[in-house]
Design an enzyme around this catalytic site. Structure first.
Site, PDB file in Angstrom:
ATOM      1  N   LYS A   1     -10.479   7.264   1.324  1.00 38.48           N
ATOM      2  CA  LYS A   1      -9.143   5.569   1.727  1.00 38.48           C
ATOM      3  C   LYS A   1      -8.848   5.710   3.076  1.00 38.48           C
ATOM      4  O   LYS A   1      -9.161   4.366   3.589  1.00 38.48           O
ATOM      5  CB  LYS A   1      -7.670   6.035   1.622  1.00 38.48           C
ATOM      6  CG  LYS A   1      -7.402   6.169  -0.034  1.00 38.48           C
ATOM      7  CD  LYS A   1      -5.615   6.633  -0.523  1.00 38.48           C
ATOM      8  CE  LYS A   1      -5.418   6.758  -1.740  1.00 38.48           C
ATOM      9  NZ  LYS A   1      -4.230   6.895  -1.831  1.00 38.48           N
TER      10      LYS A   1
ATOM     11  N   ASP B   1       0.261   1.069  -0.988  1.00 43.41           N
ATOM     12  CA  ASP B   1       0.804   2.123  -1.948  1.00 43.41           C
ATOM     13  C   ASP B   1       2.196   2.121  -1.443  1.00 43.41           C
ATOM     14  O   ASP B   1       3.120   2.698  -2.114  1.00 43.41           O
ATOM     15  CB  ASP B   1      -0.295   3.236  -1.382  1.00 43.41           C
ATOM     16  CG  ASP B   1      -0.556   4.181  -1.844  1.00 43.41           C
ATOM     17  OD1 ASP B   1      -1.327   3.735  -2.867  1.00 43.41           O
ATOM     18  OD2 ASP B   1      -1.975   4.466  -1.483  1.00 43.41           O
TER      19      ASP B   1
END
Ligand code: ATR
Length: 269
Positions: A69, A105
């Site tokens: 990420k 997220d």
């Protein structure tokens, strides 16, 4: 569903990806909306090469997961402001060979919370200071929540609290404060260690909203205790599905079938 030359391809890149619930969630969403897409999982060690494949093969979009990420950001053409603030990307879109990164997220966490409570002005404890806490923290801060970062290690906790301009307290101090909302972003309680929870039971008070980002098991020990104490609880599947809904809408421009996606994930769990 029949795949042909007009089918758009999407992917998740991670290492490992064998347990990812994203393929089942997105493929059900494509099917139920009639969107001509397919979503596949690729176990990838080299994220730079994976992005070259995205361009070469014309893959339309991808989810990026552990451990890529942060590193993936180096290889993108652009990144959205939220992703830049968080310092991590979990979603990319390929527009005519130009790769742009997003982070869904924290947006997913805010959506899941907003279904059950108001965020603005609330005292919110974020337990943990890793990547998940960072994503959740920045998005909650944007919504006007008053955050306290609560973490086991001081150094990591103070760093995140500094970046969020919020307070930091060590985990042992949790009993000294009152919170409206408590969010666990640590892996504590995850399978196979399902009998543990990140804070002691006596610190969970009736009326609090308690959210766990762990979704395996769906009802963590923390959520079970919170329910018994009379709290509103939010499980990790809600955040997972809402972050996926953001991805789906970004990629397709179609409103995400959130209930269908949730059912797909629940059935797969
Ligand atoms: P992620 O990117 O998924 O958030 P991470 O970066 O490894 O994962 O961060 C995990 C967080 O959970 C950390 O804040 C960690 O606390 P430390 O900074 O003290 O390491 C926290 N954490 C992990 N295991 C924990 C445990 N058993 N008890 C309390 N906190 C824990």
């Amino acid at each position: 569903m029949i795949f042909d030359t007009n089918t758009s391809v999407y992917a998740v890149f991670g290492d490992p990806v064998s347990h990812s619930l994203s393929p089942v969630m997105h493929n059900r969403a494509f099917e139920s909306t009639g969107y001509k897409g397919v979503y596949l999982a690729f176990g990838v060690k080299n994220i730079k090469n994976a992005l070259i494949s995205v361009i070469t093969l014309g893959i339309k979009g991808a989810s990026i997961t552990i451990p890529h990420k942060m590193e993936v950001m180096k290889y993108l053409d652009k990144a959205d402001d939220v992703a830049l603030q968080i310092g991590a990307v979990n979603t990319i879109i390929n527009i005519d060979g130009c790769l742009k990164g997003y982070n869904s997220d924290g947006l997913g966490a805010v959506k899941a919370l907003s279904e059950k409570t108001v965020i603005k002005g609330k005292n919110i404890a974020i337990i943990g200071a890793g990547g998940a806490a960072r994503a959740v923290g920045f998005c909650i801060m944007k919504e006007g929540g008053r955050i306290t970062v609560i973490n086991r290690s001081t150094e990591k906790g103070e760093r995140l609290a500094g970046d969020l301009s919020s307070d930091f307290r060590p985990l042992n101090d949790i009993g000294k404060m009152k919170f409206d909302i408590l969010i666990n972003t640590t892996p504590v309680g995850m399978t196979p260690h399902t009998d543990v929870m990140p804070i002691e039971r006596r610190y969970i008070e009736k009326g609090m909203v308690v959210m766990d980002i762990v979704y395996n098991p769906l009802k963590t020990r923390l959520l079970k205790e919170a329910k018994m104490a009379g709290c509103v609880t939010i499980d990790g599947v809600s955040m997972f599905v809402h972050q996926g809904a953001f991805q789906f809408e970004l990629w397709t421009g179609i409103k995400a079938p959130v209930d269908v996606m949730k059912n797909a994930v629940m059935n797969a769990l």
